[in-house]
Scaffold this active site. Structure first.
Site, PDB file in Angstrom:
ATOM      1  N   GLY A   1       0.830  -1.202   0.000  1.00 61.31           N
ATOM      2  CA  GLY A   1       0.000   0.000   0.000  1.00 61.31           C
ATOM      3  C   GLY A   1       0.859   1.243   0.000  1.00 61.31           C
TER       4      GLY A   1
ATOM      5  N   LYS B   1       8.191  -0.264   5.800  1.00 54.82           N
ATOM      6  CA  LYS B   1       7.513   1.024   5.666  1.00 54.82           C
ATOM      7  C   LYS B   1       8.562   2.068   5.317  1.00 54.82           C
ATOM      8  CE  LYS B   1       4.126   3.903   8.113  1.00 54.82           C
ATOM      9  NZ  LYS B   1       3.296   4.003   9.342  1.00 54.82           N
TER      10      LYS B   1
ATOM     11  N   ASP C   1      -4.311   8.458  17.878  1.00 56.52           N
ATOM     12  CA  ASP C   1      -5.010   8.271  16.609  1.00 56.52           C
ATOM     13  C   ASP C   1      -5.630   6.869  16.543  1.00 56.52           C
ATOM     14  OD1 ASP C   1      -5.967   9.097  14.147  1.00 56.52           O
ATOM     15  OD2 ASP C   1      -4.152   8.560  13.047  1.00 56.52           O
TER      16      ASP C   1
ATOM     17  N   MET D   1       2.678   9.562   3.386  1.00 52.64           N
ATOM     18  CA  MET D   1       4.037   9.510   3.934  1.00 52.64           C
ATOM     19  C   MET D   1       4.977   8.649   3.107  1.00 52.64           C
ATOM     20  SD  MET D   1       3.543   9.420   8.071  1.00 52.64           S
ATOM     21  CE  MET D   1       5.313   9.316   8.356  1.00 52.64           C
TER      22      MET D   1
END
Length: 357
Positions: free
Chosen positions: A16, A38, A134, A20
């Site tokens: 994905g 990531k 969050d 960012m």
């Protein structure tokens, strides 16, 4: 085009991408395991890159400090060819957001289990002085074996962080913010409790408690609106859940659960005592209206100290079919207290008269 490697990690596929950067599925040839890589995108303006880089390092520091079953694990962090990356636990499952969007209603036991696991993960993070800030369905992964994992600590607050959240700055996802986040005030661990309360409400009812046509109307509702109890939207729910949700969604942080551990404890207790609607109705008129100060403490029937007021104890006694209902009522009815007080005064007067004679 996929890179062949990032650091020592062999890239397999793209999982994905977002504002960012990109997340890849990769293989660690040293430990022979699959990981998620990531990365931080380089296709950003200088200002954006500085902001996201700070958040990227923030996430690495926050996640790296935590080791808990219900929080995603960080294995490695570094730079390769000017690309900052994190090697993280590869999770096979679905985001809670995907599950909720499928339209399939989760059974109560599953909802309680997911919420309890997330609360336990948050409790561990809070013990390390880390506030996620969050919590939302897209940051909760449900694995194939049923384990819930909290992800994305990108805007987490940690004591040693160089990133400072200024008063008036709003950070988080609007629909899952706490009132203090909306107002740009100081936030602590109790903001995560409010956000988890919103997620719990949505899992139970299929709809978020705060809705609006735009961000401003949602924020207004979070600060000013009390949503209907979950049981009013789903009658088969245990009534105890209405109290748990109300406690988690209290506007004032002082009125909320004071720890995620307490929240998890009550969710666990509720799963052991799933009292149904018809079982509570017969007790609904059993107690007189209580007028006593909430500071007057009563036994909590195995529930956390968050329910240490008489009013909450009374309600929970009704819900759990507590065997000493009559004793609680007898000891707490205002009329009974007045009679005992009158009797005590009478005895004192008689004793005084005897001594005078």
């Amino acid at each position: 085009m996929l890179p062949d490697k990032i650091g020592r990690y062999e890239i397999i596929s793209e999982l994905g991408r977002g504002a960012m950067g990109v997340v890849y599925k990769a293989r660690d040839p040293v430990l022979d395991r699959i990981v998620a890589i990531k990365t931080l995108s380089l296709n950003l303006s200088d200002d954006e890159f500085q902001e996201y880089e700070a958040r990227f390092y923030q996430e690495a520091k926050a996640t790296g400090k935590i080791n808990h079953t219900n929080i995603i694990s960080l294995f490695d962090f570094g730079k390769s060819d000017k690309i900052a990356f994190m090697a993280m636990e590869y999770l096979e499952g679905q985001e809670l957001r995907q599950i909720l969007d499928s339209g399939k209603r989760l059974d109560v036991e599953r909802v309680l289990d997911i919420a309890r696991q997330v609360a336990e993960g948050l409790s561990h993070a809070h013990e390390q002085n880390i506030v996620h800030r969050d919590i939302k369905p897209s940051n909760i992964m449900i694995l194939r074996n049923g384990i819930a994992k909290i992800t994305d600590f990108g805007i987490a607050r940690i004591p040693s962080s160089a990133i400072k959240t200024m008063t008036g700055m709003v950070m988080g996802s609007p629909q899952y913010m706490s009132p203090e986040q909306v107002a740009g005030r100081h936030t602590d661990h109790r903001t995560d409790i409010f956000s988890l309360g919103i997620v719990l409400y949505e899992m139970l009812t299929g709809t978020p408690p705060f809705k609006g046509e735009n961000v401003h109307s949602i924020m207004y509702q979070i600060v000013n609106y009390n949503p209907p109890p979950p049981k009013s939207l789903r009658p088969e729910l245990p009534e105890m859940l209405d109290f748990i949700v109300a406690k988690a969604l209290a506007k004032n942080p002082e009125d909320r659960y004071q720890s995620a551990k307490e929240f998890a404890s009550d969710l666990k207790e509720c799963s052991k005592n799933p009292v149904k609607h018809q079982e509570t109705e017969s007790f609904s008129a059993y107690f007189v209206e209580d007028t006593h100060d909430s500071a007057d403490k009563s036994p909590t029937l195995g529930i956390s100290r968050a329910f240490d007021s008489f009013e909450a104890t009374k309600q929970l006694a009704i819900l759990t079919d507590y065997e000493n209902l009559s004793e609680i009522r007898r000891n707490r009815e205002p009329g009974t207290i007045v009679l005992w007080a009158g009797f005590a005064v009478f005895v004192l007067i008689v004793i005084a008269l005897i001594f005078m004679i």
